[in-house]
Design a protein around this motif. Structure first.
Motif, PDB file in Angstrom:
ATOM      1  N   LYS A 155       0.849  -1.184   0.000  1.00 48.22           N
ATOM      2  CA  LYS A 155       0.000   0.000   0.000  1.00 48.22           C
ATOM      3  C   LYS A 155       0.883   1.231   0.000  1.00 48.22           C
ATOM      4  CE  LYS A 155      -3.862  -1.945   2.680  1.00 48.22           C
ATOM      5  NZ  LYS A 155      -4.621  -1.827   3.951  1.00 48.22           N
ATOM      6  N   LYS A 156       0.727   2.063  -1.012  1.00 49.12           N
ATOM      7  CA  LYS A 156       1.501   3.299  -1.090  1.00 49.12           C
ATOM      8  C   LYS A 156       0.839   4.371  -0.221  1.00 49.12           C
ATOM      9  CE  LYS A 156       4.899   2.855  -4.229  1.00 49.12           C
ATOM     10  NZ  LYS A 156       6.278   3.292  -4.038  1.00 49.12           N
ATOM     11  N   GLU A 157       1.535   4.847   0.791  1.00 48.64           N
ATOM     12  CA  GLU A 157       1.000   5.884   1.664  1.00 48.64           C
ATOM     13  C   GLU A 157       1.400   7.250   1.125  1.00 48.64           C
ATOM     14  OE1 GLU A 157       1.064   7.339   6.342  1.00 48.64           O
ATOM     15  OE2 GLU A 157       2.092   5.506   5.748  1.00 48.64           O
ATOM     16  N   THR A 158       0.403   7.979   0.615  1.00 50.02           N
ATOM     17  CA  THR A 158       0.677   9.293   0.041  1.00 50.02           C
ATOM     18  C   THR A 158       0.755  10.372   1.108  1.00 50.02           C
ATOM     19  OG1 THR A 158      -1.708   9.569  -0.331  1.00 50.02           O
ATOM     20  CG2 THR A 158      -0.382   8.711  -2.156  1.00 50.02           C
ATOM     21  N   THR A 159      -0.049  10.234   2.152  1.00 55.71           N
ATOM     22  CA  THR A 159      -0.043  11.196   3.252  1.00 55.71           C
ATOM     23  C   THR A 159      -0.589  10.530   4.505  1.00 55.71           C
ATOM     24  OG1 THR A 159      -1.005  13.262   4.096  1.00 55.71           O
ATOM     25  CG2 THR A 159      -2.261  12.073   2.437  1.00 55.71           C
ATOM     26  N   LYS A 160      -0.114  10.951   5.658  1.00 52.10           N
ATOM     27  CA  LYS A 160      -0.568  10.364   6.914  1.00 52.10           C
ATOM     28  C   LYS A 160      -1.987  10.787   7.263  1.00 52.10           C
ATOM     29  CE  LYS A 160       1.415  14.056   9.790  1.00 52.10           C
ATOM     30  NZ  LYS A 160       2.349  14.358  10.889  1.00 52.10           N
ATOM     31  N   LEU A 161      -2.548  11.766   6.518  1.00 48.55           N
ATOM     32  CA  LEU A 161      -3.896  12.240   6.788  1.00 48.55           C
ATOM     33  C   LEU A 161      -4.966  11.301   6.237  1.00 48.55           C
ATOM     34  CD1 LEU A 161      -3.459  16.048   6.004  1.00 48.55           C
ATOM     35  CD2 LEU A 161      -3.346  14.893   8.215  1.00 48.55           C
ATOM     36  N   VAL A 162      -4.573  10.392   5.354  1.00 48.60           N
ATOM     37  CA  VAL A 162      -5.532   9.445   4.782  1.00 48.60           C
ATOM     38  C   VAL A 162      -5.905   8.395   5.819  1.00 48.60           C
ATOM     39  CG1 VAL A 162      -5.877   7.676   3.013  1.00 48.60           C
ATOM     40  CG2 VAL A 162      -4.687   9.792   2.444  1.00 48.60           C
ATOM     41  N   ASP A 163      -7.195   8.126   5.934  1.00 46.22           N
ATOM     42  CA  ASP A 163      -7.686   7.100   6.858  1.00 46.22           C
ATOM     43  C   ASP A 163      -7.348   5.732   6.278  1.00 46.22           C
ATOM     44  OD1 ASP A 163      -9.029   5.313   8.457  1.00 46.22           O
ATOM     45  OD2 ASP A 163     -10.905   6.463   8.510  1.00 46.22           O
ATOM     46  N   PRO A 164      -6.506   4.909   6.948  1.00 46.58           N
ATOM     47  CA  PRO A 164      -6.122   3.599   6.411  1.00 46.58           C
ATOM     48  C   PRO A 164      -7.321   2.686   6.155  1.00 46.58           C
ATOM     49  CG  PRO A 164      -4.738   4.191   8.281  1.00 46.58           C
ATOM     50  CD  PRO A 164      -5.854   5.193   8.235  1.00 46.58           C
ATOM     51  N   GLY A 165      -8.368   2.813   6.979  1.00 48.78           N
ATOM     52  CA  GLY A 165      -9.533   1.956   6.818  1.00 48.78           C
ATOM     53  C   GLY A 165     -10.380   2.302   5.620  1.00 48.78           C
ATOM     54  N   LYS A 166     -10.179   3.497   5.043  1.00 48.59           N
ATOM     55  CA  LYS A 166     -10.994   3.936   3.904  1.00 48.59           C
ATOM     56  C   LYS A 166     -10.150   4.144   2.659  1.00 48.59           C
ATOM     57  CE  LYS A 166     -14.468   6.165   6.847  1.00 48.59           C
ATOM     58  NZ  LYS A 166     -13.900   5.694   8.109  1.00 48.59           N
ATOM     59  N   ARG A 167      -8.916   3.653   2.684  1.00 48.30           N
ATOM     60  CA  ARG A 167      -8.035   3.768   1.525  1.00 48.30           C
ATOM     61  C   ARG A 167      -8.419   2.718   0.483  1.00 48.30           C
ATOM     62  NH1 ARG A 167      -1.883   4.175   2.979  1.00 48.30           N
ATOM     63  NH2 ARG A 167      -2.413   2.270   4.074  1.00 48.30           N
ATOM     64  N   GLY A 168      -8.099   2.969  -0.767  1.00 46.57           N
ATOM     65  CA  GLY A 168      -8.427   2.031  -1.830  1.00 46.57           C
ATOM     66  C   GLY A 168      -7.817   0.661  -1.603  1.00 46.57           C
TER      67      GLY A 168
END
Length: 253
Positions: free
Chosen positions: A49-62
């Protein structure tokens, strides 16, 4: 020279290349790594999983791994929007086959139908190739466990173990060295974790950084599941212990 021939999908360069297709393949090489390994009792798919920013909710990521049907799952590398469109089409194809024949569609037939659709987008003007590669894992009564990989041009190949996405060139030699014909599913999971840890250049694996899916047959029925965070952490810890043992052995010698 390339700029004269990359404006149309259907225009070949003097070297016989379709630059738009090559650009799509290049986009995939920057996507998160995907590892696929076929074992004697199942298939494992592992994706970064590519993390673009820490603000993205991991549970709602693609998602990285999708369910196509009860007997087929797929991991993707590339543009998520393109992957969503193709996954939905594959699901519809699988359900059409089931409603018509009353049984699951053979895995290779499902792969072929999707690859034919992808190839059409390299054949007609006004379209662009899909910027995504797929890693299919499935089982059917014809060929048992199967692992296929497809690219934006519509090509597909059956594999025993392979990798796509970022650092795939480093992953494939490791798979070639460590894969065995009689490998069990738990060994395949461990190898996938080892290769993924190497390609991601991370210190550890967690469910926030990667996804693991295993497909197997239990009591005559195909089943698949995602590994939990605890299971992923256990594999990461096992790899860390192996690395420490290797380091100790090297230092002692």
């Amino acid at each position: 020279m390339a700029r004269r021939y990359d404006q149309r999908t259907t225009t070949f360069s003097p070297e016989g290349r379709l630059h738009q297709v090559e650009y799509a393949i290049e986009a995939i090489s920057h996507a998160g790594s995907v590892i696929g390994i076929q074992a004697k009792d199942g298939v494992v798919l592992a994706g970064e999983k590519k993390e673009t920013t820490k603000l993205v909710d991991p549970g709602k990521r693609g998602e990285k791994v999708y369910k196509i049907d009860d007997h087929v799952i797929v991991a993707v590398a590339g543009l998520t929007s393109d992957a969503n469109a193709l996954v939905n089409r594959a699901r519809i194809n699988a359900q059409h086959y089931f409603s018509r024949y009353g049984e699951n569609e053979p895995v290779e037939q499902l792969v072929v139908s999707l690859c034919d659709y992808k190839q059409q987008y390299t054949q007609f003007g006004g379209l662009r190739p899909f910027g995504v590669s797929f890693m299919f894992a499935g089982w059917d009564r014809h060929f048992g466990f199967q692992l296929y990989q497809s690219d934006p041009a519509g090509n597909y190949t059956g594999w025993k173990a392979t990798a796509i996405g970022n650092n795939y060139s480093s992953a494939v030699p490791m798979l070639k060295q460590d894969w065995k014909e009689d490998m069990a599913l738990d060994e395949a999971v461990h190898l996938a974790a080892k290769v993924l840890l190497k390609t991601t250049e991370s210190s550890s694996l967690t469910s926030d950084k990667c996804e693991f899916a295993v497909l197997t047959v239990k009591d005559g029925k195909v089943s698949h599941r995602m590994l939990t965070n605890d299971e992923i952490l256990a594999e990461s810890k096992k790899l860390e212990q192996e690395q420490q043992q290797t380091t100790t052995t090297t230092t002692t010698s």
